[in-house]
Design an enzyme around this catalytic site. Structure first.
Site, mmCIF file in Angstrom:
data_model
loop_
_atom_site.group_PDB
_atom_site.id
_atom_site.type_symbol
_atom_site.label_atom_id
_atom_site.label_comp_id
_atom_site.label_asym_id
_atom_site.label_seq_id
_atom_site.Cartn_x
_atom_site.Cartn_y
_atom_site.Cartn_z
ATOM 1 N N ASP A 2 0.864 -1.189 0.000
ATOM 2 C CA ASP A 2 0.000 0.000 0.000
ATOM 3 C C ASP A 2 0.895 1.232 0.000
ATOM 4 O O ASP A 2 1.810 1.353 0.819
ATOM 5 C CB ASP A 2 -0.892 -0.031 1.248
ATOM 6 C CG ASP A 2 -1.921 1.090 1.254
ATOM 7 O OD1 ASP A 2 -3.123 0.790 1.170
ATOM 8 O OD2 ASP A 2 -1.524 2.266 1.347
ATOM 9 N N ASP A 99 -3.798 2.517 -5.111
ATOM 10 C CA ASP A 99 -2.463 2.499 -4.482
ATOM 11 C C ASP A 99 -2.173 1.206 -3.738
ATOM 12 O O ASP A 99 -1.327 1.180 -2.847
ATOM 13 C CB ASP A 99 -2.293 3.710 -3.560
ATOM 14 C CG ASP A 99 -2.844 3.493 -2.159
ATOM 15 O OD1 ASP A 99 -3.841 2.747 -2.024
ATOM 16 O OD2 ASP A 99 -2.274 4.045 -1.211
ATOM 17 N N GLU A 100 -2.851 0.117 -4.120
ATOM 18 C CA GLU A 100 -2.793 -1.094 -3.303
ATOM 19 C C GLU A 100 -2.803 -2.333 -4.179
ATOM 20 O O GLU A 100 -3.477 -2.355 -5.207
ATOM 21 C CB GLU A 100 -4.085 -1.087 -2.492
ATOM 22 C CG GLU A 100 -4.032 -1.642 -1.134
ATOM 23 C CD GLU A 100 -5.430 -1.555 -0.518
ATOM 24 O OE1 GLU A 100 -5.921 -2.595 -0.106
ATOM 25 O OE2 GLU A 100 -6.010 -0.449 -0.485
#
Ligand code: TTP
Ligand code: MG
Length: 340
Positions: A2, A99-100
């Site tokens: 993340d 974002d992960e």
């Protein structure tokens, strides 16, 4: 994996002068207007600013922060670079959000620490950004672990240590524990994941039903068997043929295409799927490659319907004066057949 304060970190890359200043990203970037905080950098978080908060509240908490509008295009450009790096490290990747991502590293050489360093170094050298990583036997625990140390964190939870690693964390850290369940659990005297793990499955099923109760019982022990859903999972089936000698005879190409359709449909049927999207791929003698797709109204596994669609897509290539090196056919847009 993340990313740390993702939108804000991307803005700091473009505006290095912002480093060290509180930065808040949200809406149009004007805190006197309506809108919510998408994210804030760690400096702004010290003042209590967080995602989901009204911009007007954020500016009261931190009046000297720099407010910037959301530039989704730029963040997704950077996100694509990051996902490309991760996919190179392990092709078994589940893309979760901007974002992960989850990576299955069980088949990757090196210790968890080494793999984690490889990921962090590659992301930092290609984008200038930092990320936090959680490594665990399953997705549930890995996700929670990625959030334990931030920014630039690494938390490794060994097999068999999951229950212990989770016990002091708030129950809302578990997937499926939203504000309503959290409230209900609080009334039962359950605040931490450890409190939850101390209750019997019967008691939890009595409050939340057998399905959700059973889930909470397992999750509190760090048990999760959910597989990684990779981009291949809503899968496509394809076949292609590279010719011994490049072909320009349309009749011959049509004959091969019909055979490819027949084989793909047979694969699809044996997997119990119906598809909607038909794609024909042509690679010319100069290696230039083109595709043409048709999406049908309804998913089907009828070889007649799919052959007709394949020929329609094939008709959209301009083959005049060209030789074909490879011909391919792919079905996607699958629907699982409902058992009769
Ligand atoms: P997060 O990973 O939740 O947050 P983050 O990356 O900003 O910070 P952290 O270091 O704690 O991971 O979300 C990723 C991005 O998604 C975030 O930068 C902005 C966006 N986002 C929103 O737009 N609204 C929200 O409510 C949340 C939680 C995130
Ligand atoms: Mg993040």
């Amino acid at each position: 994996m993340d990313m740390d304060a993702f939108f804000a970190s991307v803005e700091e890359l473009r505006h290095p002068e912002l480093k060290g200043t509180p930065v808040v990203i949200g809406g149009g970037g004007d805190p006197t207007k309506r809108g919510v905080v998408s994210t804030a950098n760690y400096e702004a978080r010290k003042f209590g600013v967080h995602s989901g908060m009204p911009l007007r509240t954020a500016v009261k908490l931190c009046p000297h922060a720099v407010f910037l509008p959301v530039d989704y295009g730029e963040y997704s450009r950077v996100s694509k670079i990051i996902k490309g790096i991760l996919r190179e490290i392990s092709p078994v990747m589940q893309d979760v959000g901007i974002d992960e991502a989850f990576l299955d590293i069980s088949g990757i050489p090196g210790s968890p620490e080494e793999i984690s360093k490889r990921i962090k170094d590659a992301i930092r050298s290609k984008t200038g950004l930092s990320c936090s990583i959680g490594i665990a036997p399953n997705k549930l625990v890995a996700k929670i672990a990625s959030d334990i140390q931030k920014p630039d964190g690494l938390t490794i939870v060994e097999e068999g240590r999951a229950r212990d690693a989770l016990k002091d964390l708030a129950v809302r850290k578990l997937w499926g524990v939203g504000p309503k369940t959290e409230e209900h659990l609080k009334k039962m005297g359950i605040n931490t994941i450890g409190d939850l793990a101390a209750r019997t499955e019967e008691e939890l099923a009595g409050h939340f039903g057998p399905s959700h109760g059973g889930y909470l019982y397992e999750a509190s022990r760090g048990i999760d068997d959910s597989p990684l859903v990779t981009e291949w999972t809503p899968k496509s089936t394809s076949r292609e043929t590279t010719f011994q000698e490049d072909i320009s005879d349309w009749q011959e190409l049509a004959r091969v295409l019909a055979e490819l359709v027949r084989r793909v449909v047979s694969d699809m049927k044996s997997d119990g799927f119906k598809g909607r999207t038909v794609t024909v791929k042509v690679r010319y003698s100069d290696f230039k490659t083109q595709t043409r797709s048709i999406t049908l109204q309804e998913a089907t596994d009828s070889v007649e319907v799919l052959r007709k669609a394949a020929f329609e897509a094939f008709g959209r290539f301009d083959l005049k004066g060209k030789k074909v090196r490879l011909l391919g056919f792919r079905m996607s847009g699958f629907e699982e057949k409902v058992a009769q």
